[in-house]
Design a protein around this motif. Structure first.
Motif, PDB file in Angstrom:
ATOM      1  N   MET A   3       0.763  -3.648   3.401  1.00 42.19           N
ATOM      2  CA  MET A   3       1.449  -2.534   4.060  1.00 42.19           C
ATOM      3  C   MET A   3       1.507  -1.324   3.130  1.00 42.19           C
ATOM      4  O   MET A   3       1.376  -0.193   3.575  1.00 42.19           O
ATOM      5  CB  MET A   3       2.839  -2.958   4.511  1.00 42.19           C
ATOM      6  CG  MET A   3       2.800  -3.932   5.672  1.00 42.19           C
ATOM      7  SD  MET A   3       4.410  -4.349   6.286  1.00 42.19           S
ATOM      8  CE  MET A   3       4.848  -2.833   7.095  1.00 42.19           C
ATOM      9  N   TRP A   4       1.725  -1.562   1.850  1.00 39.55           N
ATOM     10  CA  TRP A   4       1.729  -0.475   0.883  1.00 39.55           C
ATOM     11  C   TRP A   4       0.323   0.101   0.749  1.00 39.55           C
ATOM     12  O   TRP A   4       0.148   1.326   0.682  1.00 39.55           O
ATOM     13  CB  TRP A   4       2.234  -0.993  -0.459  1.00 39.55           C
ATOM     14  CG  TRP A   4       2.076   0.014  -1.551  1.00 39.55           C
ATOM     15  CD1 TRP A   4       2.865   1.101  -1.788  1.00 39.55           C
ATOM     16  CD2 TRP A   4       1.048   0.026  -2.527  1.00 39.55           C
ATOM     17  NE1 TRP A   4       2.386   1.796  -2.875  1.00 39.55           N
ATOM     18  CE2 TRP A   4       1.266   1.153  -3.349  1.00 39.55           C
ATOM     19  CE3 TRP A   4      -0.031  -0.797  -2.814  1.00 39.55           C
ATOM     20  CZ2 TRP A   4       0.452   1.468  -4.415  1.00 39.55           C
ATOM     21  CZ3 TRP A   4      -0.837  -0.477  -3.868  1.00 39.55           C
ATOM     22  CH2 TRP A   4      -0.589   0.641  -4.665  1.00 39.55           C
ATOM     23  N   TYR A   5      -0.696  -0.746   0.701  1.00 39.28           N
ATOM     24  CA  TYR A   5      -2.073  -0.303   0.528  1.00 39.28           C
ATOM     25  C   TYR A   5      -2.513   0.578   1.698  1.00 39.28           C
ATOM     26  O   TYR A   5      -3.173   1.595   1.507  1.00 39.28           O
ATOM     27  CB  TYR A   5      -3.001  -1.500   0.387  1.00 39.28           C
ATOM     28  CG  TYR A   5      -4.455  -1.132   0.222  1.00 39.28           C
ATOM     29  CD1 TYR A   5      -4.938  -0.674  -0.995  1.00 39.28           C
ATOM     30  CD2 TYR A   5      -5.335  -1.236   1.289  1.00 39.28           C
ATOM     31  CE1 TYR A   5      -6.262  -0.314  -1.146  1.00 39.28           C
ATOM     32  CE2 TYR A   5      -6.661  -0.882   1.150  1.00 39.28           C
ATOM     33  CZ  TYR A   5      -7.123  -0.420  -0.061  1.00 39.28           C
ATOM     34  OH  TYR A   5      -8.431  -0.070  -0.208  1.00 39.28           O
ATOM     35  N   TYR A   6      -2.170   0.178   2.910  1.00 36.02           N
ATOM     36  CA  TYR A   6      -2.568   0.953   4.092  1.00 36.02           C
ATOM     37  C   TYR A   6      -1.547   2.028   4.451  1.00 36.02           C
ATOM     38  O   TYR A   6      -1.645   2.649   5.505  1.00 36.02           O
ATOM     39  CB  TYR A   6      -2.797   0.027   5.284  1.00 36.02           C
ATOM     40  CG  TYR A   6      -4.064  -0.769   5.155  1.00 36.02           C
ATOM     41  CD1 TYR A   6      -5.306  -0.159   5.238  1.00 36.02           C
ATOM     42  CD2 TYR A   6      -4.024  -2.140   4.947  1.00 36.02           C
ATOM     43  CE1 TYR A   6      -6.476  -0.879   5.120  1.00 36.02           C
ATOM     44  CE2 TYR A   6      -5.183  -2.879   4.823  1.00 36.02           C
ATOM     45  CZ  TYR A   6      -6.404  -2.235   4.907  1.00 36.02           C
ATOM     46  OH  TYR A   6      -7.561  -2.965   4.785  1.00 36.02           O
ATOM     47  N   ASP A   7      -0.581   2.243   3.590  1.00 38.88           N
ATOM     48  CA  ASP A   7       0.437   3.277   3.764  1.00 38.88           C
ATOM     49  C   ASP A   7       1.192   3.102   5.088  1.00 38.88           C
ATOM     50  O   ASP A   7       1.347   4.035   5.864  1.00 38.88           O
ATOM     51  CB  ASP A   7      -0.205   4.670   3.689  1.00 38.88           C
ATOM     52  CG  ASP A   7       0.847   5.736   3.478  1.00 38.88           C
ATOM     53  OD1 ASP A   7       1.893   5.434   2.876  1.00 38.88           O
ATOM     54  OD2 ASP A   7       0.631   6.865   3.949  1.00 38.88           O
ATOM     55  N   LEU A   8       1.636   1.883   5.344  1.00 36.62           N
ATOM     56  CA  LEU A   8       2.457   1.598   6.515  1.00 36.62           C
ATOM     57  C   LEU A   8       3.909   1.495   6.066  1.00 36.62           C
ATOM     58  O   LEU A   8       4.241   0.713   5.187  1.00 36.62           O
ATOM     59  CB  LEU A   8       2.031   0.291   7.179  1.00 36.62           C
ATOM     60  CG  LEU A   8       0.624   0.258   7.748  1.00 36.62           C
ATOM     61  CD1 LEU A   8       0.279  -1.148   8.198  1.00 36.62           C
ATOM     62  CD2 LEU A   8       0.498   1.222   8.903  1.00 36.62           C
ATOM     63  N   SER A   9       4.748   2.282   6.663  1.00 30.71           N
ATOM     64  CA  SER A   9       6.156   2.254   6.272  1.00 30.71           C
ATOM     65  C   SER A   9       6.905   1.214   7.116  1.00 30.71           C
ATOM     66  O   SER A   9       6.516   0.897   8.238  1.00 30.71           O
ATOM     67  CB  SER A   9       6.785   3.633   6.458  1.00 30.71           C
ATOM     68  OG  SER A   9       6.711   3.996   7.821  1.00 30.71           O
ATOM     69  N   ILE A  10       7.971   0.716   6.557  1.00 26.69           N
ATOM     70  CA  ILE A  10       8.806  -0.238   7.278  1.00 26.69           C
ATOM     71  C   ILE A  10       9.747   0.552   8.175  1.00 26.69           C
ATOM     72  O   ILE A  10      10.466   1.437   7.727  1.00 26.69           O
ATOM     73  CB  ILE A  10       9.587  -1.127   6.287  1.00 26.69           C
ATOM     74  CG1 ILE A  10       8.598  -1.958   5.480  1.00 26.69           C
ATOM     75  CG2 ILE A  10      10.567  -2.016   7.020  1.00 26.69           C
ATOM     76  CD1 ILE A  10       9.233  -2.794   4.407  1.00 26.69           C
ATOM     77  N   LYS A  11       9.738   0.211   9.443  1.00 26.58           N
ATOM     78  CA  LYS A  11      10.528   0.948  10.426  1.00 26.58           C
ATOM     79  C   LYS A  11      11.767   0.150  10.800  1.00 26.58           C
ATOM     80  O   LYS A  11      11.920  -1.001  10.444  1.00 26.58           O
ATOM     81  CB  LYS A  11       9.659   1.240  11.634  1.00 26.58           C
ATOM     82  CG  LYS A  11       8.450   2.082  11.242  1.00 26.58           C
ATOM     83  CD  LYS A  11       7.525   2.315  12.381  1.00 26.58           C
ATOM     84  CE  LYS A  11       6.360   3.179  11.979  1.00 26.58           C
ATOM     85  NZ  LYS A  11       5.494   2.651  10.974  1.00 26.58           N
ATOM     86  N   TRP A  12      12.657   0.760  11.569  1.00 28.70           N
ATOM     87  CA  TRP A  12      13.910   0.116  11.954  1.00 28.70           C
ATOM     88  C   TRP A  12      13.691  -1.096  12.842  1.00 28.70           C
ATOM     89  O   TRP A  12      14.565  -1.962  12.945  1.00 28.70           O
ATOM     90  CB  TRP A  12      14.834   1.111  12.658  1.00 28.70           C
ATOM     91  CG  TRP A  12      14.323   1.507  14.010  1.00 28.70           C
ATOM     92  CD1 TRP A  12      13.480   2.542  14.296  1.00 28.70           C
ATOM     93  CD2 TRP A  12      14.612   0.873  15.240  1.00 28.70           C
ATOM     94  NE1 TRP A  12      13.208   2.575  15.636  1.00 28.70           N
ATOM     95  CE2 TRP A  12      13.909   1.559  16.243  1.00 28.70           C
ATOM     96  CE3 TRP A  12      15.382  -0.216  15.606  1.00 28.70           C
ATOM     97  CZ2 TRP A  12      13.956   1.187  17.579  1.00 28.70           C
ATOM     98  CZ3 TRP A  12      15.431  -0.576  16.935  1.00 28.70           C
ATOM     99  CH2 TRP A  12      14.732   0.127  17.904  1.00 28.70           C
TER     100      TRP A  12
END
Length: 133
Positions: A3-12
């Protein structure tokens, strides 16, 4: 890490994850109750389920898209409850969407019904288990 590598943020929507996990656990426990009982009476259930679980992985949309062009394959995907559960994990974690629609509500009802049905039959016939062990 991915998730960090593909720049995906953790959402609510990640807060909905325990609900999806509980639905998957209910389905899995219901299936386990029925298979454990079936394996006790019919010893071949173990060998059959080893093959069925491998085939089931390919019928569940894990590594290929949820939408396919063949209508028969699409119907098979839609009838598989694990497809909707896996897709809800994708919706919550990757897309940040709420996965609860009509088909997922049917899977929720099916999972908990399957759990209670498996639990009922398991406890109804558990007094006979000692005879077959």
């Amino acid at each position: 890490f991915l998730m960090w590598y593909y720049d995906l943020s953790i959402k609510w929507t990640i807060s909905l994850l325990p609900l999806v996990v509980s639905i998957q656990i209910a389905f899995t426990l219901g299936l386990s109750f029925i298979l454990a009982m079936g394996n006790l009476y019919f010893r071949d259930v173990d060998y059959i389920m080893q093959v069925v679980v491998q085939l089931w992985m390919y019928v569940t949309a894990v590594v290929y898209p949820l939408k396919v062009s063949d209508p028969k394959l699409q119907m098979m995907l839609n009838l598989n409850p694990m497809t909707h559960i896996i897709n809800s994990y994708r919706d919550i974690i990757i897309r940040g969407e709420i996965p609860f629609n009509l088909s997922y509500n049917i899977v929720i009802l099916f999972s908990f019904s399957f759990f209670f049905l498996g639990w009922y039959f398991f406890h109804k016939y558990e007094f006979k288990f000692a005879e077959y062990i």
